[in-house]
Design a protein around this motif. Structure first.
Motif, PDB file in Angstrom:
ATOM      1  N   SER A   1       0.818  -1.218   0.000  1.00 33.91           N
ATOM      2  CA  SER A   1       0.000   0.000   0.000  1.00 33.91           C
ATOM      3  C   SER A   1       0.849   1.264   0.000  1.00 33.91           C
ATOM      4  CB  SER A   1      -0.927   0.002   1.222  1.00 33.91           C
ATOM      5  OG  SER A   1      -0.161   0.002   2.406  1.00 33.91           O
ATOM      6  N   GLN A   2       2.171   1.117  -0.109  1.00 27.96           N
ATOM      7  CA  GLN A   2       3.063   2.280  -0.115  1.00 27.96           C
ATOM      8  C   GLN A   2       3.233   2.796  -1.540  1.00 27.96           C
ATOM      9  OE1 GLN A   2       7.128   1.531   1.032  1.00 27.96           O
ATOM     10  NE2 GLN A   2       7.460   3.660   1.584  1.00 27.96           N
ATOM     11  N   TYR A   3       2.914   4.056  -1.729  1.00 30.19           N
ATOM     12  CA  TYR A   3       3.023   4.662  -3.052  1.00 30.19           C
ATOM     13  C   TYR A   3       4.485   4.775  -3.461  1.00 30.19           C
ATOM     14  CZ  TYR A   3       2.427   7.983  -6.890  1.00 30.19           C
ATOM     15  OH  TYR A   3       2.436   8.594  -8.121  1.00 30.19           O
ATOM     16  N   ARG A   4       4.808   4.335  -4.697  1.00 35.75           N
ATOM     17  CA  ARG A   4       6.180   4.402  -5.197  1.00 35.75           C
ATOM     18  C   ARG A   4       6.332   5.435  -6.307  1.00 35.75           C
ATOM     19  NH1 ARG A   4       8.894   2.914  -1.206  1.00 35.75           N
ATOM     20  NH2 ARG A   4      10.670   2.951  -2.566  1.00 35.75           N
ATOM     21  N   GLY A   5       5.271   5.659  -7.085  1.00 37.21           N
ATOM     22  CA  GLY A   5       5.373   6.681  -8.125  1.00 37.21           C
ATOM     23  C   GLY A   5       4.538   6.366  -9.354  1.00 37.21           C
ATOM     24  N   ASP A   6       4.604   7.287 -10.301  1.00 33.59           N
ATOM     25  CA  ASP A   6       3.897   7.127 -11.569  1.00 33.59           C
ATOM     26  C   ASP A   6       4.887   6.672 -12.643  1.00 33.59           C
ATOM     27  OD1 ASP A   6       5.409   9.392 -12.053  1.00 33.59           O
ATOM     28  OD2 ASP A   6       3.695  10.705 -12.405  1.00 33.59           O
ATOM     29  N   TYR A   7       4.455   6.712 -13.893  1.00 34.11           N
ATOM     30  CA  TYR A   7       5.322   6.249 -14.972  1.00 34.11           C
ATOM     31  C   TYR A   7       6.592   7.086 -15.075  1.00 34.11           C
ATOM     32  CZ  TYR A   7       7.295   5.109 -19.432  1.00 34.11           C
ATOM     33  OH  TYR A   7       8.180   4.735 -20.414  1.00 34.11           O
ATOM     34  N   ASP A   8       6.485   8.396 -14.943  1.00 30.19           N
ATOM     35  CA  ASP A   8       7.668   9.252 -15.084  1.00 30.19           C
ATOM     36  C   ASP A   8       8.724   8.919 -14.027  1.00 30.19           C
ATOM     37  OD1 ASP A   8       6.576  10.533 -17.286  1.00 30.19           O
ATOM     38  OD2 ASP A   8       5.652  12.115 -16.069  1.00 30.19           O
ATOM     39  N   ALA A   9       8.293   8.675 -12.797  1.00 25.96           N
ATOM     40  CA  ALA A   9       9.231   8.307 -11.732  1.00 25.96           C
ATOM     41  C   ALA A   9       9.847   6.927 -12.015  1.00 25.96           C
ATOM     42  CB  ALA A   9       8.523   8.302 -10.385  1.00 25.96           C
ATOM     43  N   PHE A  10       9.024   6.003 -12.514  1.00 27.46           N
ATOM     44  CA  PHE A  10       9.523   4.671 -12.882  1.00 27.46           C
ATOM     45  C   PHE A  10      10.559   4.781 -14.003  1.00 27.46           C
ATOM     46  CE2 PHE A  10       9.235   1.267 -16.021  1.00 27.46           C
ATOM     47  CZ  PHE A  10       9.643   0.178 -15.272  1.00 27.46           C
ATOM     48  N   PHE A  11      10.244   5.570 -15.019  1.00 26.95           N
ATOM     49  CA  PHE A  11      11.133   5.735 -16.165  1.00 26.95           C
ATOM     50  C   PHE A  11      12.478   6.307 -15.724  1.00 26.95           C
ATOM     51  CE2 PHE A  11      12.914   8.122 -19.720  1.00 26.95           C
ATOM     52  CZ  PHE A  11      12.923   7.145 -20.712  1.00 26.95           C
ATOM     53  N   GLU A  12      12.446   7.312 -14.863  1.00 27.12           N
ATOM     54  CA  GLU A  12      13.680   7.919 -14.373  1.00 27.12           C
ATOM     55  C   GLU A  12      14.511   6.898 -13.592  1.00 27.12           C
ATOM     56  OE1 GLU A  12      15.060  11.450 -11.362  1.00 27.12           O
ATOM     57  OE2 GLU A  12      13.231  11.751 -12.528  1.00 27.12           O
ATOM     58  N   ALA A  13      13.846   6.104 -12.740  1.00 22.29           N
ATOM     59  CA  ALA A  13      14.556   5.070 -11.968  1.00 22.29           C
ATOM     60  C   ALA A  13      15.174   4.036 -12.906  1.00 22.29           C
ATOM     61  CB  ALA A  13      13.600   4.392 -10.989  1.00 22.29           C
ATOM     62  N   ARG A  14      14.454   3.668 -13.940  1.00 29.60           N
ATOM     63  CA  ARG A  14      14.976   2.687 -14.902  1.00 29.60           C
ATOM     64  C   ARG A  14      16.186   3.241 -15.643  1.00 29.60           C
ATOM     65  NH1 ARG A  14      11.092   0.838 -19.481  1.00 29.60           N
ATOM     66  NH2 ARG A  14      11.916   2.744 -20.362  1.00 29.60           N
ATOM     67  N   GLU A  15      16.133   4.493 -16.038  1.00 23.19           N
ATOM     68  CA  GLU A  15      17.258   5.116 -16.725  1.00 23.19           C
ATOM     69  C   GLU A  15      18.497   5.202 -15.837  1.00 23.19           C
ATOM     70  OE1 GLU A  15      17.510   6.248 -20.080  1.00 23.19           O
ATOM     71  OE2 GLU A  15      15.775   4.911 -20.123  1.00 23.19           O
ATOM     72  N   ASN A  16      18.290   5.305 -14.530  1.00 20.49           N
ATOM     73  CA  ASN A  16      19.391   5.405 -13.574  1.00 20.49           C
ATOM     74  C   ASN A  16      19.757   4.060 -12.946  1.00 20.49           C
ATOM     75  OD1 ASN A  16      19.768   8.242 -13.811  1.00 20.49           O
ATOM     76  ND2 ASN A  16      17.934   8.546 -12.595  1.00 20.49           N
ATOM     77  N   ASN A  17      19.241   2.966 -13.508  1.00 18.88           N
ATOM     78  CA  ASN A  17      19.477   1.615 -12.966  1.00 18.88           C
ATOM     79  C   ASN A  17      19.147   1.537 -11.483  1.00 18.88           C
ATOM     80  OD1 ASN A  17      20.349   0.389 -15.379  1.00 18.88           O
ATOM     81  ND2 ASN A  17      22.363   1.309 -15.126  1.00 18.88           N
ATOM     82  N   ALA A  18      18.038   2.159 -11.100  1.00 19.38           N
ATOM     83  CA  ALA A  18      17.642   2.186  -9.696  1.00 19.38           C
ATOM     84  C   ALA A  18      16.206   1.711  -9.498  1.00 19.38           C
ATOM     85  CB  ALA A  18      17.807   3.599  -9.155  1.00 19.38           C
ATOM     86  N   VAL A  19      15.748   0.802 -10.359  1.00 23.15           N
ATOM     87  CA  VAL A  19      14.355   0.369 -10.286  1.00 23.15           C
ATOM     88  C   VAL A  19      14.060  -0.364  -8.981  1.00 23.15           C
ATOM     89  CG1 VAL A  19      12.579  -1.092 -11.336  1.00 23.15           C
ATOM     90  CG2 VAL A  19      14.033   0.317 -12.769  1.00 23.15           C
ATOM     91  N   TYR A  20      14.987  -1.219  -8.532  1.00 22.71           N
ATOM     92  CA  TYR A  20      14.732  -1.956  -7.298  1.00 22.71           C
ATOM     93  C   TYR A  20      14.578  -1.008  -6.118  1.00 22.71           C
ATOM     94  CZ  TYR A  20      15.509  -6.291  -9.792  1.00 22.71           C
ATOM     95  OH  TYR A  20      15.391  -7.338 -10.672  1.00 22.71           O
ATOM     96  N   ALA A  21      15.419  -0.004  -6.034  1.00 15.81           N
ATOM     97  CA  ALA A  21      15.297   0.989  -4.965  1.00 15.81           C
ATOM     98  C   ALA A  21      13.985   1.751  -5.112  1.00 15.81           C
ATOM     99  CB  ALA A  21      16.479   1.942  -4.986  1.00 15.81           C
ATOM    100  N   PHE A  22      13.639   2.139  -6.331  1.00 13.57           N
ATOM    101  CA  PHE A  22      12.385   2.842  -6.585  1.00 13.57           C
ATOM    102  C   PHE A  22      11.196   2.018  -6.108  1.00 13.57           C
ATOM    103  CE2 PHE A  22       8.761   3.033  -9.577  1.00 13.57           C
ATOM    104  CZ  PHE A  22       8.291   4.311  -9.276  1.00 13.57           C
ATOM    105  N   LEU A  23      11.230   0.712  -6.368  1.00 15.97           N
ATOM    106  CA  LEU A  23      10.129  -0.171  -5.982  1.00 15.97           C
ATOM    107  C   LEU A  23      10.155  -0.535  -4.501  1.00 15.97           C
ATOM    108  CD1 LEU A  23      10.135  -2.571  -9.067  1.00 15.97           C
ATOM    109  CD2 LEU A  23       8.501  -0.724  -8.577  1.00 15.97           C
ATOM    110  N   GLY A  24      11.245  -0.203  -3.823  1.00 15.47           N
ATOM    111  CA  GLY A  24      11.367  -0.560  -2.412  1.00 15.47           C
ATOM    112  C   GLY A  24      11.745  -2.011  -2.220  1.00 15.47           C
ATOM    113  N   LEU A  25      12.459  -2.572  -3.203  1.00  8.13           N
ATOM    114  CA  LEU A  25      12.876  -3.975  -3.160  1.00  8.13           C
ATOM    115  C   LEU A  25      14.384  -4.077  -3.059  1.00  8.13           C
ATOM    116  CD1 LEU A  25      10.667  -5.334  -6.097  1.00  8.13           C
ATOM    117  CD2 LEU A  25      10.171  -5.473  -3.650  1.00  8.13           C
TER     118      LEU A  25
END
Length: 172
Positions: free
Chosen positions: A73-97
């Motif tokens: 139930s913890q908000y992680r972000g929208d597509y733009d935040a996901f895209f930025e995390a993916r570009e920075n190789n930080a998707v796992y941190a973005f997702l909280g994993l």
């Protein structure tokens, strides 16, 4: 922990469909467990998503558009935040994993720890060979290789030998 991606299965917007496919495709390709929550087919999903996107992440007018990403139930972000995390190789941190073993992030961290250990050992060794002088390396005989973390060093005949199952390196 399960990632929840709020989507609209019957969106008329090709941009929204593309963004949704991008997020879901990435999660599938990286074997990250997730649930799709369709806000077009389920009014409860739509209501929950709208209520749980934080105020500072909502558009100035209207409602937040899919895809919206949550970890449980913890908000992680929208597509733009996901895209930025993916570009920075930080998707796992973005997702909280936690990044899985063998991921780029973990491999980079292990490499940096290994490299710092090697540099420290080399400088200590070179400094002990010529007290009072600045430690330096002759780059003519040095090389950079990626080894596994905690590869042992062996000093032999004024040479530093890196021992590994995969590769050996001799520095004069």
């Amino acid at each position: 922990m399960v990632i929840r991606v709020y989507i609209a299965s019957s969106s008329g917007s090709t941009a929204i469909k593309k963004k949704q496919q991008d997020v879901l495709g990435f999660l599938e390709a990286n074997k990250i467990r997730f649930e799709e929550k369709d806000i077009a087919a389920n009014e409860e999903n739509r209501k929950w998503m709208r209520e749980n996107v934080p105020e500072n992440n909502r558009p100035a007018t209207g409602y937040p558009l899919p895809p919206q990403i949550f970890n449980e139930s913890q908000y992680r972000g929208d597509y733009d935040a996901f895209f930025e995390a993916r570009e920075n190789n930080a998707v796992y941190a973005f997702l909280g994993l936690t990044a899985p073993p063998g991921s780029k992030l973990q491999a980079l961290f292990c490499f940096l720890v290994w490299w710092l250990n090697i540099i420290t050992s080399l400088l200590a060794y070179l400094g002990s060979r010529s007290p009072g002088k600045a430690a330096s390396m002759n780059h003519k005989h040095s090389a950079l290789v990626i080894l596994k973390k905690d590869s042992p060093l062996l000093l032999q005949n004024s040479k530093i030998i890196l021992i590994s199952k995969d590769i050996g390196l001799i520095l004069k």
